[in-house]
Design a protein around this motif. Structure first.
Motif, mmCIF file in Angstrom:
data_model
loop_
_atom_site.group_PDB
_atom_site.id
_atom_site.type_symbol
_atom_site.label_atom_id
_atom_site.label_comp_id
_atom_site.label_asym_id
_atom_site.label_seq_id
_atom_site.Cartn_x
_atom_site.Cartn_y
_atom_site.Cartn_z
ATOM 1 N N GLY A 106 -2.753 -2.482 -22.179
ATOM 2 C CA GLY A 106 -2.119 -3.792 -22.253
ATOM 3 C C GLY A 106 -1.656 -4.201 -20.861
ATOM 4 O O GLY A 106 -1.757 -3.432 -19.897
ATOM 5 N N THR A 107 -1.150 -5.420 -20.737
ATOM 6 C CA THR A 107 -0.692 -5.898 -19.431
ATOM 7 C C THR A 107 0.368 -4.968 -18.873
ATOM 8 O O THR A 107 1.349 -4.643 -19.544
ATOM 9 C CB THR A 107 -0.114 -7.317 -19.535
ATOM 10 N N GLN A 108 0.166 -4.546 -17.641
ATOM 11 C CA GLN A 108 1.056 -3.563 -17.056
ATOM 12 C C GLN A 108 2.212 -4.216 -16.306
ATOM 13 O O GLN A 108 2.238 -5.427 -16.108
ATOM 14 C CB GLN A 108 0.262 -2.636 -16.134
ATOM 15 N N MET A 109 3.156 -3.393 -15.895
ATOM 16 C CA MET A 109 4.271 -3.861 -15.074
ATOM 17 C C MET A 109 3.830 -3.920 -13.617
ATOM 18 O O MET A 109 2.920 -3.217 -13.191
ATOM 19 C CB MET A 109 5.467 -2.930 -15.229
ATOM 20 N N GLY A 110 4.503 -4.774 -12.855
ATOM 21 C CA GLY A 110 4.139 -4.969 -11.453
ATOM 22 C C GLY A 110 4.602 -3.873 -10.527
ATOM 23 O O GLY A 110 4.255 -3.885 -9.347
ATOM 24 N N GLY A 111 5.386 -2.934 -11.039
ATOM 25 C CA GLY A 111 5.705 -1.755 -10.249
ATOM 26 C C GLY A 111 7.123 -1.679 -9.734
ATOM 27 O O GLY A 111 7.961 -2.550 -9.966
ATOM 28 N N TRP A 112 7.359 -0.600 -9.003
ATOM 29 C CA TRP A 112 8.683 -0.226 -8.506
ATOM 30 C C TRP A 112 8.755 -0.444 -6.998
ATOM 31 O O TRP A 112 7.885 0.011 -6.258
ATOM 32 C CB TRP A 112 8.964 1.233 -8.832
ATOM 33 N N PHE A 113 9.817 -1.121 -6.563
ATOM 34 C CA PHE A 113 9.986 -1.446 -5.156
ATOM 35 C C PHE A 113 11.368 -1.008 -4.696
ATOM 36 O O PHE A 113 12.358 -1.109 -5.447
ATOM 37 C CB PHE A 113 9.828 -2.955 -4.935
ATOM 38 N N ARG A 114 11.443 -0.578 -3.458
ATOM 39 C CA ARG A 114 12.733 -0.167 -2.894
ATOM 40 C C ARG A 114 13.596 -1.378 -2.536
ATOM 41 O O ARG A 114 14.823 -1.268 -2.452
ATOM 42 C CB ARG A 114 12.517 0.680 -1.638
ATOM 43 N N LEU A 140 6.359 -8.852 1.181
ATOM 44 C CA LEU A 140 5.306 -7.874 0.897
ATOM 45 C C LEU A 140 4.666 -7.330 2.177
ATOM 46 O O LEU A 140 4.046 -6.258 2.153
ATOM 47 C CB LEU A 140 4.213 -8.504 0.026
ATOM 48 N N LYS A 141 4.835 -8.057 3.263
ATOM 49 C CA LYS A 141 4.152 -7.687 4.503
ATOM 50 C C LYS A 141 4.683 -6.364 5.054
ATOM 51 O O LYS A 141 5.894 -6.171 5.186
ATOM 52 C CB LYS A 141 4.296 -8.798 5.539
ATOM 53 N N GLY A 142 3.738 -5.474 5.340
ATOM 54 C CA GLY A 142 4.107 -4.176 5.901
ATOM 55 C C GLY A 142 4.425 -3.102 4.881
ATOM 56 O O GLY A 142 4.614 -1.940 5.243
ATOM 57 N N LEU A 143 4.487 -3.473 3.597
ATOM 58 C CA LEU A 143 4.793 -2.475 2.574
ATOM 59 C C LEU A 143 3.619 -1.523 2.365
ATOM 60 O O LEU A 143 2.456 -1.942 2.305
ATOM 61 C CB LEU A 143 5.099 -3.152 1.231
ATOM 62 N N LYS A 144 3.918 -0.237 2.240
ATOM 63 C CA LYS A 144 2.922 0.753 1.849
ATOM 64 C C LYS A 144 3.072 0.943 0.338
ATOM 65 O O LYS A 144 4.114 1.386 -0.134
ATOM 66 C CB LYS A 144 3.152 2.065 2.584
ATOM 67 N N MET A 145 2.037 0.561 -0.395
ATOM 68 C CA MET A 145 2.125 0.543 -1.862
ATOM 69 C C MET A 145 0.973 1.289 -2.499
ATOM 70 O O MET A 145 -0.189 1.088 -2.133
ATOM 71 C CB MET A 145 2.150 -0.899 -2.375
ATOM 72 N N ARG A 146 1.295 2.148 -3.443
ATOM 73 C CA ARG A 146 0.263 2.802 -4.241
ATOM 74 C C ARG A 146 -0.257 1.758 -5.216
ATOM 75 O O ARG A 146 0.469 1.271 -6.082
ATOM 76 C CB ARG A 146 0.839 3.994 -4.990
ATOM 77 N N ILE A 147 -1.533 1.415 -5.075
ATOM 78 C CA ILE A 147 -2.130 0.438 -5.963
ATOM 79 C C ILE A 147 -3.636 0.676 -5.996
ATOM 80 O O ILE A 147 -4.265 0.905 -4.960
ATOM 81 C CB ILE A 147 -1.788 -1.006 -5.522
ATOM 82 N N ALA A 148 -4.209 0.648 -7.191
ATOM 83 C CA ALA A 148 -5.607 1.025 -7.366
ATOM 84 C C ALA A 148 -6.500 -0.194 -7.514
ATOM 85 O O ALA A 148 -6.047 -1.319 -7.746
ATOM 86 C CB ALA A 148 -5.746 1.928 -8.596
ATOM 87 N N GLY A 177 9.231 8.750 0.831
ATOM 88 C CA GLY A 177 9.098 7.573 1.667
ATOM 89 C C GLY A 177 7.719 7.405 2.268
ATOM 90 O O GLY A 177 7.509 6.561 3.143
ATOM 91 N N THR A 178 6.762 8.204 1.773
ATOM 92 C CA THR A 178 5.379 8.041 2.217
ATOM 93 C C THR A 178 4.865 6.668 1.808
ATOM 94 O O THR A 178 4.031 6.072 2.499
ATOM 95 C CB THR A 178 4.485 9.139 1.601
ATOM 96 N N ILE A 179 5.366 6.170 0.674
ATOM 97 C CA ILE A 179 5.073 4.812 0.223
ATOM 98 C C ILE A 179 6.391 4.096 -0.062
ATOM 99 O O ILE A 179 7.426 4.742 -0.289
ATOM 100 C CB ILE A 179 4.177 4.798 -1.040
ATOM 101 N N ASP A 180 6.343 2.764 -0.039
ATOM 102 C CA ASP A 180 7.542 1.951 -0.268
ATOM 103 C C ASP A 180 7.601 1.401 -1.684
ATOM 104 O O ASP A 180 8.653 0.935 -2.131
ATOM 105 C CB ASP A 180 7.569 0.769 0.704
ATOM 106 N N ALA A 181 6.462 1.418 -2.360
ATOM 107 C CA ALA A 181 6.393 0.840 -3.696
ATOM 108 C C ALA A 181 5.207 1.450 -4.438
ATOM 109 O O ALA A 181 4.283 1.990 -3.820
ATOM 110 C CB ALA A 181 6.225 -0.678 -3.615
ATOM 111 N N THR A 182 5.275 1.357 -5.748
ATOM 112 C CA THR A 182 4.160 1.847 -6.545
ATOM 113 C C THR A 182 4.021 1.044 -7.823
ATOM 114 O O THR A 182 5.016 0.615 -8.406
ATOM 115 C CB THR A 182 4.321 3.336 -6.911
ATOM 116 N N GLU A 183 2.797 0.814 -8.219
ATOM 117 C CA GLU A 183 2.535 0.353 -9.571
ATOM 118 C C GLU A 183 1.945 1.542 -10.308
ATOM 119 O O GLU A 183 1.330 2.411 -9.696
ATOM 120 C CB GLU A 183 1.584 -0.846 -9.586
ATOM 121 N N PHE A 184 2.156 1.577 -11.616
ATOM 122 C CA PHE A 184 1.470 2.613 -12.375
ATOM 123 C C PHE A 184 0.973 2.038 -13.689
ATOM 124 O O PHE A 184 -0.094 1.480 -13.758
ATOM 125 C CB PHE A 184 2.328 3.856 -12.577
#
Length: 366
Positions: free
Chosen positions: A155-163, A172-180, A209-216
């Motif tokens: 189903g429609t997922q959440m947009g993810g977790w951000f610091r 959003l500029k400069g953010l390192k984000m896990r996204i597939a 802190g390897t990434i700043d945000a993630t969606e899952f």
């Protein structure tokens, strides 16, 4: 007993014995003993996603009286999570449960088997698969020695977790984000540095802190993974995954060599798992979301300005990919035509009904 009756009984018995002798090998040929291995791209701790593989295996075993068994393995137990389809193609295993968009490095058309930014929702995805979409996916996969059946949707997922809060596109500029998937390419256009990391490794990357945000995925899985402990801003919706599908990938030669009855049993088992996964997420996400808010998650919506900029970036990306990949263009054009009609219909009855019922829920009158 007279001679005539004796001869009749002997002849009847002989025919019966011969029929039994012929029937046993026939049954054995129809239901041979087969053992396959299935590698999942998901850890066993994410039970709704991983259990789709287990459900398929159990259904196949029960439907064949134990003659066809599928051994299931979690991400990393046999092969790395993001190499599951490759392991099927090269014959390391016969089957995988994975997302096709993990393999866009080989061809962007792989993304269309899972989800693309501003694509179809879950219900539309299943409708598209059943009305030509999955045939196109398999036409694309065949030269790679693969065959795929839909086997799950979140189903429609959440947009993810951000610091930090995301109030403008500049945030959003400069953010390192896990996204597939292709979402990473679209996000790159608006300044994000995309990272593709397997599900089991995301928490550690966010914590360090390897990434700043993630969606899952969504609340149920995100709570299990504990993301709220390391990033409190929880955004919605995942415009890049309106209805992401998982597939059961088969080695094409192995699938084709199965008896027709086994092929049908596998097809039915995948269809059941496909339905069950979406139902289970629908049933569990609401409870998990309430728990996450209680644990400190701050729910935030991506504003319209951000969505508009990202939508434009997505359309530019598809135009570029259509020029580079004939397979992408063929499947994308088919999906786009389907999407236009689907949203034309969705806004008439479904949207009107759901909107009214949501108003009652907010008013506390349900």
């Amino acid at each position: 007993m007279d001679r005539r009756r004796f001869l009749h009984n002997a002849t009847t018995a002989g025919i019966g014995a011969a029929a039994a002798a012929l029937a046993t090998p026939a049954i054995a040929q129809e239901r041979p003993k087969i053992t396959w291995r299935l590698t999942s791209s998901f850890p066993k701790s994410l039970n709704i996603i991983f259990d789709a593989a287990t459900q398929i295996a159990n259904s196949v075993k029960n439907s064949t009286d134990g003659n066809f068994t599928i051994q299931t393995y979690g991400a990393g137990e046999l092969v790395p999570a993001l190499q599951a389809a490759d392991a099927v193609a090269n014959g390391t295993v016969e089957m995988a449960h994975t997302c096709s968009y993990y393999y866009i490095g080989q061809d962007p058309a792989f993304a269309l088997g899972t989800a693309i930014p501003f694509g179809l929702n879950a219900r539309m995805t299943n409708a598209w698969f059943l009305n030509g979409g999955n045939d196109l996916i398999n036409e694309f996969l065949a030269p790679r020695g693969l065959y795929a059946l839909p086997a799950g949707n979140s189903g429609t997922q959440m947009g993810g977790w951000f610091r930090k809060e995301i109030n403008t596109i500049d945030d959003l500029k400069g953010l390192k984000m896990r996204i597939a998937g292709l979402a990473g390419q679209v996000m790159q256009k608006v300044g994000v540095t995309p990272q593709q990391i397997a599900g089991g490794d995301v928490y550690a990357a966010l914590e360090k802190g390897t990434i700043d945000a993630t969606e899952f995925v969504g609340p149920y899985d995100d709570q299990k993974l504990g993301f709220v402990k390391v990033a409190k801003y929880y955004y919605y919706p995942a415009w890049w995954e309106g209805g992401p599908a998982m597939h059961a990938f088969f080695n094409l030669e192995k699938f084709n060599s199965l008896p027709k009855s086994y092929q049908q049993i596998l097809t039915d088992a995948c269809a059941a798992a496909n339905m069950s996964m979406l139902a289970n997420y629908d049933a569990h996400n609401a409870v998990a979301l309430k728990k996450l808010v209680g644990e400190g998650a701050v729910l935030k919506a991506f504003n319209r300005d951000i969505l508009d900029v990202c939508f434009k970036a997505a359309m530019e990306t598809y135009a570029e990919l259509s020029q580079k990949s004939p397979a992408f263009k063929k499947i994308y054009d088919h999906q786009q035509a389907f999407k236009k009609d689907s949203y034309l219909w969705a806004q008439v009855a479904e949207y009107s009904y759901d909107t009214f019922m949501m108003m009652q829920q907010r008013a506390g009158t349900l």
